[in-house]
Design a protein around this motif. Structure first.
Motif, PDB file in Angstrom:
ATOM      1  N   SER A 146       0.906  -1.214  -0.038  1.00  0.00           N
ATOM      2  CA  SER A 146       0.066  -0.015   0.045  1.00  0.00           C
ATOM      3  C   SER A 146       0.779   1.182   0.023  1.00  0.00           C
ATOM      4  O   SER A 146       0.688   2.360  -0.467  1.00  0.00           O
ATOM      5  CB  SER A 146      -1.144  -0.091   0.943  1.00  0.00           C
ATOM      6  N   GLU A 147       2.096   1.407   0.710  1.00  0.00           N
ATOM      7  CA  GLU A 147       3.023   2.289   0.514  1.00  0.00           C
ATOM      8  C   GLU A 147       3.315   2.814  -0.897  1.00  0.00           C
ATOM      9  O   GLU A 147       3.501   3.680  -1.313  1.00  0.00           O
ATOM     10  CB  GLU A 147       4.149   2.094   1.726  1.00  0.00           C
ATOM     11  N   LEU A 148       3.827   1.598  -1.463  1.00  0.00           N
ATOM     12  CA  LEU A 148       4.180   1.884  -2.813  1.00  0.00           C
ATOM     13  C   LEU A 148       3.191   2.252  -3.763  1.00  0.00           C
ATOM     14  O   LEU A 148       3.531   3.378  -4.549  1.00  0.00           O
ATOM     15  CB  LEU A 148       4.697   0.293  -3.353  1.00  0.00           C
ATOM     16  N   GLN A 149       1.791   1.777  -3.554  1.00  0.00           N
ATOM     17  CA  GLN A 149       0.660   2.273  -4.383  1.00  0.00           C
ATOM     18  C   GLN A 149       0.486   3.659  -4.006  1.00  0.00           C
ATOM     19  O   GLN A 149       0.524   4.583  -5.017  1.00  0.00           O
ATOM     20  CB  GLN A 149      -0.526   1.329  -3.963  1.00  0.00           C
ATOM     21  N   LYS A 150       0.645   4.158  -2.816  1.00  0.00           N
ATOM     22  CA  LYS A 150       0.337   5.593  -2.608  1.00  0.00           C
ATOM     23  C   LYS A 150       1.401   6.526  -3.092  1.00  0.00           C
ATOM     24  O   LYS A 150       1.180   7.463  -3.481  1.00  0.00           O
ATOM     25  CB  LYS A 150       0.372   5.742  -0.876  1.00  0.00           C
TER      26      LYS A 150
END
Lengths: 196, 148
Positions: A129-133
């Protein structure tokens, strides 16, 4: 039993022009996943994408009688989608809210994802989710024109020539926009692309 | 691998972001519903205008046609201008106006007295009725009116 040959886009367009609304439904089914990706990656917001996509298909349906086949239906529809999305983004201005879709579980088996989130280097530690954000925030920092080119080339895998036709610019301009956008994105996403 | 290629691969991961299961099927239903609702709201005139607006950019009229249309417009305008009736010469056609020559010379000159014999008021011209004066109907009086 031999399968019926799939009806072509051009035939569906001709049927729609003749008043067959069901033919246009088939075009919606064919093109909505691809156009969804285009609009979603430019807005980073699911709800905005849904509303815009409805408007895009409604506009295409109203205008289809004027479509003379000088370009492919695919190019024509993408041109409408990009123009409407850019107009929407201009009105939205700099204020935006991320409303992100779920990431398909298949990404965790993708070599590029594994490389980007490898835990061997503490600076590159990042969960999904961090990469997506971070990816979406970086995209939103680009100008609308640059984001459109990056979306079509890097995410949707379109060739330069097709992007040039959709945006009605030269291939050289497509390449220069990509170069400039990639340079900006390298700055924003440095920790994910640092060579091992 | 260059940074350019790395950034490309990273961006390609966005392909895994997908809308919820069944979204596209629901999208088509929603599209049909909105189309029907929009068709109900629109009146025939606005529909006609909308269709006209949609078709307008697709009218590929050759440039020479515009010149032809302009020339036709000029020709029509010219027809109206040159076909207009000639103005009536009212001075020449008038019979009851005195000729300009018959007006006596009234210019002032210290050596020549002004001759106003030919210039008479209308009431004094031969054949005209005698002057008619209307006096105030009520006589002037210093007495107060008796009306209450």
């Amino acid at each position: 039993v031999a399968e019926e040959p799939e009806i072509s886009d051009d035939e569906l367009v001709a049927l729609t022009q003749a008043g067959e609304a069901d033919a246009f439904d088939e075009l919606v089914v064919r093109f909505s996943p691809r156009l969804y990706g285009l609009v979603y990656n430019m807005t980073s917001n699911h709800e905005d994408t849904n509303d815009l996509l409805q408007d895009i298909f409604a506009k295409a349906y109203r205008s289809i009688r004027g479509f003379r086949g000088r370009s492919s239906f695919y190019t024509w529809l993408h041109t409408i989608a990009v123009n409407m999305t850019i107009n929407f983004l201009k009105k939205r201005g700099r204020r935006y809210m991320l409303s992100l879709d779920d990431v398909d579980a298949g990404v965790e088996r993708d070599a590029d994802f594994l490389e980007a989130t490898a835990t061997s280097d503490p600076r590159r530690e990042a969960n999904l989710s961090e990469l997506q954000k971070r990816l979406n925030e970086a995209m939103q920092k680009l100008s609308n024109d640059h984001r459109a080119v990056v979306t079509m080339f890097d995410i949707q895998g379109m060739p330069h020539a097709e992007i040039a036709k959709i945006l009605r610019i030269s291939e050289g301009t497509v390449r220069s926009r990509l170069f400039y956008a990639h340079r900006q994105l390298q700055n924003y996403l440095q920790e994910f692309i640092k060579p091992q | 691998m260059t940074d350019e290629e790395r950034i490309g691969k990273l961006l390609a991961l966005k392909r895994y972001e997908r809308p919820p299961e069944g979204y596209h099927e629901a999208f088509l239903q929603e599209f049909r519903r909105r189309q029907r609702a929009a068709a109900m709201r629109r009146n025939p005139f606005s529909l006609w205008l909308e269709n006209l607006a949609d078709l307008w950019p697709n009218f590929h009229v050759p440039r020479l046609a515009y010149a032809g249309i302009a020339a036709a417009a000029v020709a029509v305008a010219a027809m109206f201008l040159f076909d207009a009736p000639a103005p009536v010469n009212t001075v020449a056609g008038a019979t009851n106006i005195r000729s300009v020559d018959s007006i006596p010379d009234l210019s002032l000159s210290p050596r020549r007295p002004v001759d106003v014999r030919g210039v008479l008021p209308a009431s004094a011209r031969p054949g005209s009725p005698s002057p008619h004066f209307v006096l105030e109907a009520r006589p002037a009086s210093n007495e107060l009116p008796l009306s209450f």
